[in-house]
Design a protein around this motif. Structure first.
Motif, PDB file in Angstrom:
ATOM      1  N   GLU A   1       0.828  -1.207   0.000  1.00 28.99           N
ATOM      2  CA  GLU A   1       0.000   0.000   0.000  1.00 28.99           C
ATOM      3  C   GLU A   1       0.863   1.259   0.000  1.00 28.99           C
ATOM      4  O   GLU A   1       0.546   2.251  -0.684  1.00 28.99           O
ATOM      5  CB  GLU A   1      -0.930  -0.021   1.209  1.00 28.99           C
ATOM      6  CG  GLU A   1      -1.990  -1.113   1.127  1.00 28.99           C
ATOM      7  CD  GLU A   1      -2.700  -1.351   2.442  1.00 28.99           C
ATOM      8  OE1 GLU A   1      -2.509  -0.534   3.378  1.00 28.99           O
ATOM      9  OE2 GLU A   1      -3.457  -2.336   2.540  1.00 28.99           O
ATOM     10  N   ALA A   2       1.959   1.228   0.749  1.00 25.39           N
ATOM     11  CA  ALA A   2       2.849   2.390   0.777  1.00 25.39           C
ATOM     12  C   ALA A   2       3.491   2.628  -0.589  1.00 25.39           C
ATOM     13  O   ALA A   2       3.606   3.784  -1.047  1.00 25.39           O
ATOM     14  CB  ALA A   2       3.923   2.194   1.841  1.00 25.39           C
ATOM     15  N   LEU A   3       3.917   1.559  -1.247  1.00 29.63           N
ATOM     16  CA  LEU A   3       4.551   1.682  -2.561  1.00 29.63           C
ATOM     17  C   LEU A   3       3.608   2.292  -3.590  1.00 29.63           C
ATOM     18  O   LEU A   3       4.040   3.046  -4.472  1.00 29.63           O
ATOM     19  CB  LEU A   3       5.025   0.304  -3.045  1.00 29.63           C
ATOM     20  CG  LEU A   3       6.225  -0.280  -2.305  1.00 29.63           C
ATOM     21  CD1 LEU A   3       6.370  -1.766  -2.623  1.00 29.63           C
ATOM     22  CD2 LEU A   3       7.509   0.464  -2.669  1.00 29.63           C
ATOM     23  N   ARG A   4       2.347   1.974  -3.495  1.00 29.11           N
ATOM     24  CA  ARG A   4       1.368   2.498  -4.452  1.00 29.11           C
ATOM     25  C   ARG A   4       1.189   4.007  -4.340  1.00 29.11           C
ATOM     26  O   ARG A   4       0.664   4.643  -5.253  1.00 29.11           O
ATOM     27  CB  ARG A   4       0.029   1.788  -4.267  1.00 29.11           C
ATOM     28  CG  ARG A   4       0.043   0.349  -4.770  1.00 29.11           C
ATOM     29  CD  ARG A   4      -1.218  -0.402  -4.404  1.00 29.11           C
ATOM     30  NE  ARG A   4      -1.260  -1.722  -5.050  1.00 29.11           N
ATOM     31  CZ  ARG A   4      -2.044  -2.722  -4.653  1.00 29.11           C
ATOM     32  NH1 ARG A   4      -2.856  -2.560  -3.606  1.00 29.11           N
ATOM     33  NH2 ARG A   4      -2.024  -3.873  -5.288  1.00 29.11           N
ATOM     34  N   GLU A   5       1.643   4.577  -3.217  1.00 26.98           N
ATOM     35  CA  GLU A   5       1.541   6.024  -3.011  1.00 26.98           C
ATOM     36  C   GLU A   5       2.843   6.749  -3.356  1.00 26.98           C
ATOM     37  O   GLU A   5       2.881   7.985  -3.325  1.00 26.98           O
ATOM     38  CB  GLU A   5       1.165   6.317  -1.557  1.00 26.98           C
ATOM     39  CG  GLU A   5      -0.172   5.730  -1.125  1.00 26.98           C
ATOM     40  CD  GLU A   5      -1.333   6.291  -1.932  1.00 26.98           C
ATOM     41  OE1 GLU A   5      -1.330   7.524  -2.171  1.00 26.98           O
ATOM     42  OE2 GLU A   5      -2.223   5.507  -2.318  1.00 26.98           O
ATOM     43  N   MET A   6       3.900   6.020  -3.666  1.00 27.85           N
ATOM     44  CA  MET A   6       5.207   6.628  -3.918  1.00 27.85           C
ATOM     45  C   MET A   6       5.376   7.022  -5.378  1.00 27.85           C
ATOM     46  O   MET A   6       4.680   6.511  -6.263  1.00 27.85           O
ATOM     47  CB  MET A   6       6.318   5.656  -3.512  1.00 27.85           C
ATOM     48  CG  MET A   6       6.362   5.371  -2.022  1.00 27.85           C
ATOM     49  SD  MET A   6       7.653   4.154  -1.594  1.00 27.85           S
ATOM     50  CE  MET A   6       7.421   4.039   0.173  1.00 27.85           C
ATOM     51  N   THR A   7       6.301   7.933  -5.627  1.00 31.47           N
ATOM     52  CA  THR A   7       6.571   8.387  -6.988  1.00 31.47           C
ATOM     53  C   THR A   7       8.055   8.296  -7.299  1.00 31.47           C
ATOM     54  O   THR A   7       8.902   8.289  -6.408  1.00 31.47           O
ATOM     55  CB  THR A   7       6.105   9.840  -7.189  1.00 31.47           C
ATOM     56  OG1 THR A   7       6.762  10.683  -6.230  1.00 31.47           O
ATOM     57  CG2 THR A   7       4.594   9.945  -7.011  1.00 31.47           C
ATOM     58  N   ASP A   8       8.368   8.265  -8.607  1.00 33.37           N
ATOM     59  CA  ASP A   8       9.747   8.122  -9.064  1.00 33.37           C
ATOM     60  C   ASP A   8      10.447   9.470  -9.116  1.00 33.37           C
ATOM     61  O   ASP A   8       9.947  10.474  -8.592  1.00 33.37           O
ATOM     62  CB  ASP A   8       9.782   7.405 -10.411  1.00 33.37           C
ATOM     63  CG  ASP A   8       9.138   8.209 -11.548  1.00 33.37           C
ATOM     64  OD1 ASP A   8       8.871   9.422 -11.363  1.00 33.37           O
ATOM     65  OD2 ASP A   8       8.915   7.615 -12.616  1.00 33.37           O
ATOM     66  N   ALA A   9      11.607   9.511  -9.770  1.00 37.40           N
ATOM     67  CA  ALA A   9      12.410  10.734  -9.820  1.00 37.40           C
ATOM     68  C   ALA A   9      11.705  11.862 -10.556  1.00 37.40           C
ATOM     69  O   ALA A   9      12.065  13.037 -10.397  1.00 37.40           O
ATOM     70  CB  ALA A   9      13.759  10.441 -10.478  1.00 37.40           C
ATOM     71  N   HIS A  10      10.694  11.525 -11.346  1.00 33.88           N
ATOM     72  CA  HIS A  10       9.971  12.527 -12.133  1.00 33.88           C
ATOM     73  C   HIS A  10       8.572  12.788 -11.590  1.00 33.88           C
ATOM     74  O   HIS A  10       7.738  13.404 -12.263  1.00 33.88           O
ATOM     75  CB  HIS A  10       9.898  12.077 -13.593  1.00 33.88           C
ATOM     76  CG  HIS A  10      11.230  11.726 -14.170  1.00 33.88           C
ATOM     77  ND1 HIS A  10      12.180  12.674 -14.482  1.00 33.88           N
ATOM     78  CD2 HIS A  10      11.796  10.521 -14.466  1.00 33.88           C
ATOM     79  CE1 HIS A  10      13.272  12.081 -14.955  1.00 33.88           C
ATOM     80  NE2 HIS A  10      13.065  10.779 -14.956  1.00 33.88           N
ATOM     81  N   GLY A  11       8.310  12.300 -10.381  1.00 28.47           N
ATOM     82  CA  GLY A  11       7.018  12.535  -9.769  1.00 28.47           C
ATOM     83  C   GLY A  11       5.904  11.651 -10.273  1.00 28.47           C
ATOM     84  O   GLY A  11       4.727  11.892  -9.973  1.00 28.47           O
ATOM     85  N   GLN A  12       6.247  10.584 -11.007  1.00 21.25           N
ATOM     86  CA  GLN A  12       5.249   9.685 -11.550  1.00 21.25           C
ATOM     87  C   GLN A  12       5.110   8.441 -10.675  1.00 21.25           C
ATOM     88  O   GLN A  12       6.096   7.970 -10.103  1.00 21.25           O
ATOM     89  CB  GLN A  12       5.635   9.267 -12.975  1.00 21.25           C
ATOM     90  CG  GLN A  12       5.707  10.422 -13.956  1.00 21.25           C
ATOM     91  CD  GLN A  12       4.375  11.128 -14.087  1.00 21.25           C
ATOM     92  OE1 GLN A  12       3.331  10.496 -14.296  1.00 21.25           O
ATOM     93  NE2 GLN A  12       4.400  12.456 -13.961  1.00 21.25           N
ATOM     94  N   PRO A  13       3.893   7.878 -10.570  1.00 20.57           N
ATOM     95  CA  PRO A  13       3.732   6.647  -9.794  1.00 20.57           C
ATOM     96  C   PRO A  13       4.564   5.506 -10.377  1.00 20.57           C
ATOM     97  O   PRO A  13       4.780   5.440 -11.601  1.00 20.57           O
ATOM     98  CB  PRO A  13       2.234   6.343  -9.908  1.00 20.57           C
ATOM     99  CG  PRO A  13       1.600   7.633 -10.324  1.00 20.57           C
ATOM    100  CD  PRO A  13       2.625   8.354 -11.140  1.00 20.57           C
ATOM    101  N   PHE A  14       5.040   4.630  -9.504  1.00 17.80           N
ATOM    102  CA  PHE A  14       5.754   3.455  -9.972  1.00 17.80           C
ATOM    103  C   PHE A  14       4.784   2.403 -10.505  1.00 17.80           C
ATOM    104  O   PHE A  14       3.596   2.381 -10.129  1.00 17.80           O
ATOM    105  CB  PHE A  14       6.551   2.827  -8.818  1.00 17.80           C
ATOM    106  CG  PHE A  14       7.733   3.626  -8.359  1.00 17.80           C
ATOM    107  CD1 PHE A  14       8.905   3.624  -9.096  1.00 17.80           C
ATOM    108  CD2 PHE A  14       7.669   4.376  -7.190  1.00 17.80           C
ATOM    109  CE1 PHE A  14      10.009   4.360  -8.668  1.00 17.80           C
ATOM    110  CE2 PHE A  14       8.760   5.115  -6.756  1.00 17.80           C
ATOM    111  CZ  PHE A  14       9.936   5.103  -7.500  1.00 17.80           C
ATOM    112  N   ARG A  15       5.277   1.568 -11.373  1.00 17.55           N
ATOM    113  CA  ARG A  15       4.567   0.338 -11.729  1.00 17.55           C
ATOM    114  C   ARG A  15       4.907  -0.681 -10.647  1.00 17.55           C
ATOM    115  O   ARG A  15       6.080  -1.001 -10.452  1.00 17.55           O
ATOM    116  CB  ARG A  15       5.031  -0.150 -13.095  1.00 17.55           C
ATOM    117  CG  ARG A  15       4.478  -1.500 -13.517  1.00 17.55           C
ATOM    118  CD  ARG A  15       5.246  -2.015 -14.725  1.00 17.55           C
ATOM    119  NE  ARG A  15       4.783  -3.327 -15.139  1.00 17.55           N
ATOM    120  CZ  ARG A  15       5.477  -4.143 -15.936  1.00 17.55           C
ATOM    121  NH1 ARG A  15       6.660  -3.751 -16.421  1.00 17.55           N
ATOM    122  NH2 ARG A  15       5.002  -5.311 -16.274  1.00 17.55           N
TER     123      ARG A  15
END
Length: 363
Positions: A251-265
């Motif tokens: 659940e925490a990972l689904r709220e995180m974003t990458d270096a460009h502010g985009q959600p991770f797959r």
């Protein structure tokens, strides 16, 4: 070869950062298993599985193999046979085999030069002997003639995942324990890893697997497979002690974003279906402890119904690599698997440290 300390320019000031594991390697560093007591009487089986891992890696890239005695080197040469052609042997005092944690962490600058950071190692908070293993980074630096930074902080390679473009991932249960760097906060770690490894965006999960003596290393549960993709372990039995922790991480990972502010797959990776017991209670088998090398990914297998499912999950994530399942049922008796037993040396010329002055072009 130049030693640098925290008083000297930091790696970031000289343009250095830790590359992602999937970037090209010049070699893989490993340490041959030696102590039957540390392996709870399973050393013969461990060496058999370990030799298969070395043979597999050596098909794709050179292996630098540390051996703590003449007996270890002789045993390794005998087991590897003709496959030792791509292996270089080093006789070095060792305590254990987990070079991911006690070995160096390599960094690379914009010119492609490779240096290393020598962290303190205290065997996951003083759980085992560590004095010999704590000297491994210095040996590697001397052997390579490589400039390096000597840091006073305790840090294990298995505790940190990076994308190579500034994003890092770790666990609070490991980094924030008082047996490593007492008083160092999340903000303190963010600043430290920015200065030393180029991690500008540090992400945190809460915890790892039950009875993991590393206090929950990230490389046993959750891994980057590219800068946008994270594979994370899930337990399927709600009564399993790992279920709630893994769900919380998901659940925490689904709220995180990458270096460009985009959600991770986010890709879910099953844990082994069967519970495994060892000499000190529950073992922490996991498929997330895979190792990414030049053209391959080595994935631990446990003789479990989920072994093939794990391979089927990972193969599409590495379309340009051979995803190889290898036995790790004996190795897991020691508490870790393939990623814990390996440390990649990124491709690139050795940086000697002769030019350790910050340059605006490299910062």
């Amino acid at each position: 070869m130049k030693h640098l300390t925290p008083a000297d320019p930091a790696p970031r000031d000289l343009g250095f950062a830790m590359p992602a594991e999937w970037e090209p390697h010049v070699a893989t560093w490993m340490s041959w298993p030696a102590d039957d007591e540390l392996w709870f009487g399973h050393l013969e089986g461990v060496r058999r599985e370990y030799a298969e891992l070395v043979r597999t890696i050596a098909r794709f890239e050179p292996v630098e193999l540390l051996c703590r005695s003449a007996e270890c080197e002789a045993d390794a040469r005998k087991r590897l046979g003709a496959d030792a052609a791509n292996v270089t042997f080093h006789q070095v005092p060792l305590d254990d085999s987990w070079v991911r944690d006690n070995g160096p962490i390599f960094v690379r600058n914009a010119d492609g030069e490779v240096a290393l950071v020598n962290w303190e190692f205290n065997s996951w908070g003083g759980k085992f002997e560590w004095e010999n293993d704590n000297r491994i980074p210095e040996y590697v630096a001397e052997h390579l003639g490589m400039g390096h930074w000597d840091r006073p902080e305790v840090l294990e390679g298995g505790g940190l995942e990076v994308t190579g473009d500034g994003v890092g991932l770790t666990t609070r249960s490991c980094f924030l324990t008082e047996t490593r760097n007492p008083g160092l906060s999340e903000e303190g770690y963010a600043a430290l890893l920015s200065d030393t490894l180029g991690v500008r965006h540090l992400l945190w999960l809460d915890g790892g697997l039950e009875n993991d003596h590393t206090d929950g290393h990230i490389d046993t549960i959750t891994r980057f497979t590219d800068p946008r993709t994270i594979v994370t372990s899930v337990a399927e039995d709600p009564s399993d002690a790992n279920f709630a922790v893994m769900q919380g991480n998901l659940e925490a990972l689904r709220e995180m974003t990458d270096a460009h502010g985009q959600p991770f797959r986010i890709v879910e990776l099953p844990l082994p279906a069967h519970r495994l017991e060892g000499a000190e209670g529950r073992l922490p088998p996991t498929y997330a402890n895979f190792y990414i090398g030049n053209g391959f990914v080595a994935v631990p297998q446990y003789g479990d119904p989920n072994d093939e499912r794990a391979l089927e999950t990972l193969r599409p994530l590495f379309p340009d690599r051979e995803v190889v399942g290898l036995p790790s049922r004996q190795i897991i008796e020691g508490g870790g698997s393939f990623h814990c037993l390996t440390q990649q040396q990124p491709a690139g010329p050795v940086w000697t440290g002769a030019d350790a002055t910050p340059s605006a072009a490299k910062v």
